[in-house]
Design an enzyme around this catalytic site. Structure first.
Site, mmCIF file in Angstrom:
data_model
loop_
_atom_site.group_PDB
_atom_site.id
_atom_site.type_symbol
_atom_site.label_atom_id
_atom_site.label_comp_id
_atom_site.label_asym_id
_atom_site.label_seq_id
_atom_site.Cartn_x
_atom_site.Cartn_y
_atom_site.Cartn_z
ATOM 1 N N THR A 152 -23.728 6.907 9.491
ATOM 2 C CA THR A 152 -23.875 7.813 10.624
ATOM 3 C C THR A 152 -22.592 8.596 10.851
ATOM 4 O O THR A 152 -21.504 8.047 10.706
ATOM 5 C CB THR A 152 -24.185 6.999 11.897
ATOM 6 N N VAL A 181 -36.069 3.336 13.410
ATOM 7 C CA VAL A 181 -34.959 3.920 14.163
ATOM 8 C C VAL A 181 -33.827 2.902 14.202
ATOM 9 O O VAL A 181 -34.059 1.720 14.462
ATOM 10 C CB VAL A 181 -35.384 4.304 15.590
ATOM 11 N N GLY A 182 -32.601 3.342 13.938
ATOM 12 C CA GLY A 182 -31.448 2.462 13.967
ATOM 13 C C GLY A 182 -30.723 2.508 15.292
ATOM 14 O O GLY A 182 -31.279 2.879 16.327
ATOM 15 N N ASP A 183 -29.449 2.175 15.261
ATOM 16 C CA ASP A 183 -28.662 2.098 16.497
ATOM 17 C C ASP A 183 -28.178 3.461 16.985
ATOM 18 O O ASP A 183 -27.835 3.615 18.163
ATOM 19 C CB ASP A 183 -27.445 1.205 16.295
#
Length: 318
Positions: A152, A181-183
């Site tokens: 990211t 969906v990630g963090d």
């Protein structure tokens, strides 16, 4: 000299840091600077984990997550699984002005972007498609863990009026399941900023980072008087040990932080590059490693490393 500063994850953020630094030293606002920083990364086709050219999910669709936060008002906007939009972080910023419905996902997020005039395009470049097709062939020949490429871009900015902002953007795990969906768009996990204290942003394996709400924890610790480096070290490394002990393993973790005085810190459990600039120090790329006794070792990047990096990200896909 009125302090300003910015810090962002990975070598890929450096051109964006240069852009943000130019805005900040001209008394630009932190919110504009952090969006501009992320936009630069989103538009560069050779970064395979963010924006245009980002690697797709297992179905060949580039699904992006992004977030934006204003440290003055604490307003936040986020998107998850958005597609066909050039600048997901700009959509997230627009959503931060909404009191309700400020976190949109999937078709709802994409429809919002379309209706509000954001630049829409096919985000799957020929290069990314070729990499996806190669991975599909590898998976058919020898099934294994397909996931890769979860870097990211996360950034914090501080302007000369002591306002701060944070933002993130990613295409997430390569070959992820549709809708994953990630963090990165999750407040407190992927990002957090409070202009009265400071901000933090994360990169790495989102499923594990979100187990600790580490960005908020770093800001909380800075609010109690810890330096950014102390807050990073004391939030990140003990949690990684806890996760190994109780969950059995821990993925990659890297976090950056900056307080409202322009002081910064980093913690990581992998080799991790980042870019930082302040009114007192020109933009530069540094590399961090996990050090002894829950500390972080930081040193300048070498030209040989930079040359190898450029060669690697532009190498032909055989």
């Amino acid at each position: 000299m009125r302090m300003w500063g910015t810090i962002a994850t990975w070598r890929m953020a450096h051109d964006g840091v240069l852009k943000a630094s130019d805005l900040l030293q001209k008394n630009g606002h932190a919110t504009d600077a952090v969006e501009a920083l992320i936009n630069v990364v989103e538009a560069y086709p050779y970064y395979k984990s963010v924006g245009y050219g980002g690697l797709p999910n297992e179905e060949g669709v580039v699904e992006m997550d992004a977030a934006f936060m204003d440290g003055d008002t604490l307003a936040q906007g986020a998107v998850g699984g958005i597609h066909s939009v050039m600048h997901a972080v700009s959509v997230a910023r627009a959503l931060s002005h909404e009191h309700y419905n400020s976190f949109r996902v999937g078709e709802g997020a994409t429809k919002f972007a379309t209706l509000h005039g954001f630049e829409m395009t096919n985000m799957l470049t020929d290069r990314a498609k070729a990499r996806w097709e190669k991975r599909l062939a590898e998976q058919r020949a020898q099934p294994d863990n397909p996931y890769d490429g979860h870097d990211t871009v996360g950034a914090i900015t501080l302007d000369t009026n002591a306002s701060m902002a944070a933002a993130t953007s990613t295409s997430g795990l390569f070959m992820k399941k549709a809708g994953r969906v990630g963090d990165s768009p999750l407040s407190g996990s992927g990002f957090y900023v409070d202009s009265e204290i400071g901000g933090a942003a994360a990169t790495g394996l989102g499923e594990d980072i979100m187990k600790g709400c580490l960005s908020y924890e770093i800001v909380r610790r800075m609010g109690e008087g810890q330096s950014p480096q102390e807050a990073c070290d004391e939030a990140v490394y003990p949690f990684i040990e806890k996760l190994k002990r109780r969950y059995g393993k821990a993925g990659e973790f890297s976090l950056v932080a900056m307080n409202n005085q322009g002081e910064w810190g980093v913690a990581t459990n992998v080799e991790f590059t980042f870019s930082v600039a302040t009114a007192e120090a020109s933009p530069r790329i540094l590399i961090a490693h996990p050090g002894p006794d829950h500390t972080t070792t930081i040193e300048p990047i070498t030209q040989a490393w930079l040359d190898a990096y450029e060669k690697r990200i532009k190498a032909p896909i055989n």
